[in-house]
Design a protein around this motif. Structure first.
Motif, PDB file in Angstrom:
ATOM      1  N   LEU A 204       0.979   9.628   3.004  1.00 12.42           N
ATOM      2  CA  LEU A 204       0.650   8.213   2.894  1.00 12.42           C
ATOM      3  C   LEU A 204       1.755   7.494   2.125  1.00 12.42           C
TER       4      LEU A 204
ATOM      5  N   TYR B 180       2.098   4.035  -0.338  1.00 14.19           N
ATOM      6  CA  TYR B 180       1.406   2.991  -1.075  1.00 14.19           C
ATOM      7  C   TYR B 180       2.441   2.036  -1.645  1.00 14.19           C
TER       8      TYR B 180
ATOM      9  N   PHE C 125       5.300   4.145  -3.346  1.00 17.83           N
ATOM     10  CA  PHE C 125       5.035   5.546  -3.642  1.00 17.83           C
ATOM     11  C   PHE C 125       4.710   6.273  -2.348  1.00 17.83           C
TER      12      PHE C 125
ATOM     13  N   LYS D 160      -6.939  15.414  -2.723  1.00 12.49           N
ATOM     14  CA  LYS D 160      -6.278  14.717  -3.833  1.00 12.49           C
ATOM     15  C   LYS D 160      -4.853  14.407  -3.420  1.00 12.49           C
ATOM     16  N   LEU D 161      -4.339  13.301  -3.932  1.00 13.42           N
ATOM     17  CA  LEU D 161      -2.995  12.868  -3.568  1.00 13.42           C
ATOM     18  C   LEU D 161      -1.992  13.337  -4.613  1.00 13.42           C
TER      19      LEU D 161
ATOM     20  N   PHE E 164       1.679  12.432  -5.754  1.00 17.55           N
ATOM     21  CA  PHE E 164       2.572  11.297  -5.607  1.00 17.55           C
ATOM     22  C   PHE E 164       4.005  11.627  -5.988  1.00 17.55           C
ATOM     23  N   GLY E 165       4.931  10.933  -5.332  1.00 18.46           N
ATOM     24  CA  GLY E 165       6.303  10.902  -5.794  1.00 18.46           C
ATOM     25  C   GLY E 165       6.432   9.925  -6.957  1.00 18.46           C
ATOM     26  N   GLN E 166       7.645   9.829  -7.492  1.00 20.74           N
ATOM     27  CA  GLN E 166       7.863   9.021  -8.687  1.00 20.74           C
ATOM     28  C   GLN E 166       7.989   7.533  -8.375  1.00 20.74           C
TER      29      GLN E 166
END
Lengths: 113, 116
Positions: free
Chosen positions: A34, A36, A89, A100-101, A103-105
């Motif tokens: 995904l 965001y 993101f 659960k996701l 995430f990248g930074q």
């Protein structure tokens, strides 16, 4: 260990041109990805997603590409608009572990008029 | 319709005090997630609820952190004996389907916690 990486902390693009945001992942279990968008003092807003059975998903000006062999995905925004300026993101999840996701930074995109 | 809401929006507390953060998910959403974003970092998973049970608590950083969800709706994240490294934005998200389906998560605006 960082399972999802966005190696570019920032990107500056001229209005009307294409913005390309990149993301790499390491875990082969991930099967849903995904993007965001986040403005300051707000929660992330869902943009677009892609499952691992596809290699491309398009929604208006936004297209996400997935290269499973390279464990790489990218978000293309064309044409870029000043209102697209935000932190983007990428996130990955695996249904078998509850969705659960991870995430990248984040990459801060600045679209200049 | 109403989105995910969180309260308070800002919380300043002294080191060693306990804090409670609240999340109201979108009505009917069965899954609820807590994340936090520390300064300059990405979002870090904390805990996940399916209904009132928490099948995955693997992201809670220490036993000072706990969370509960009641009535399949409201969730509270509690941090006991807060430390300065707990300072972060705490984000709650909900999604309409269970963990067996692909679906995006809808985020609240977050609670900014500052521990002095």
């Amino acid at each position: 260990d960082q399972q999802v990486k966005q190696n570019s902390p920032s990107l500056s693009v001229q209005e009307g041109r294409i913005s390309i945001l990149n993301c790499d992942y390491t875990n082969s279990m991930f099967d849903y990805f995904l993007w965001y968008k986040k403005y300051p003092a707000e929660g992330p807003t869902f943009l677009i997603s892609i499952s691992s059975i596809k290699d491309k998903n398009e929604d208006g000006r936004f297209t996400v590409f997935l290269n499973k062999s390279a464990k790489h995905l990218s978000l293309h925004i064309v044409p870029s608009q000043p209102g697209d300026s935000a932190v983007y993101f990428c996130a990955a999840s695996a249904v078998r572990v509850g969705g659960k996701l991870i995430f990248g930074q984040g990459t801060e995109l600045s679209v200049k008029p | 319709g109403a989105g995910v809401s969180q309260s308070p929006s800002n919380k300043v507390t002294e080191k060693g005090k306990d804090v409670e953060l609240r999340c109201d998910p979108i009505s009917g959403h069965t899954a609820l997630y807590w994340y936090r974003q520390s300064l300059g970092q990405g979002l870090e998973f904390l805990i996940y609820f399916q209904g009132n049970s928490a099948p995955d608590k693997s992201g809670l950083p220490s036993d000072r952190f706990s969370a509960e969800r009641t009535g399949g709706s409201v969730s509270t994240l509690t941090i006991q004996r807060t430390q300065q490294e707990d300072s972060a934005v705490y984000l709650c998200a909900s999604s309409p389907l269970g963990s067996s389906s692909y679906n995006e998560q809808f985020f609240g605006p977050g609670t900014r916690l500052t521990v002095l």
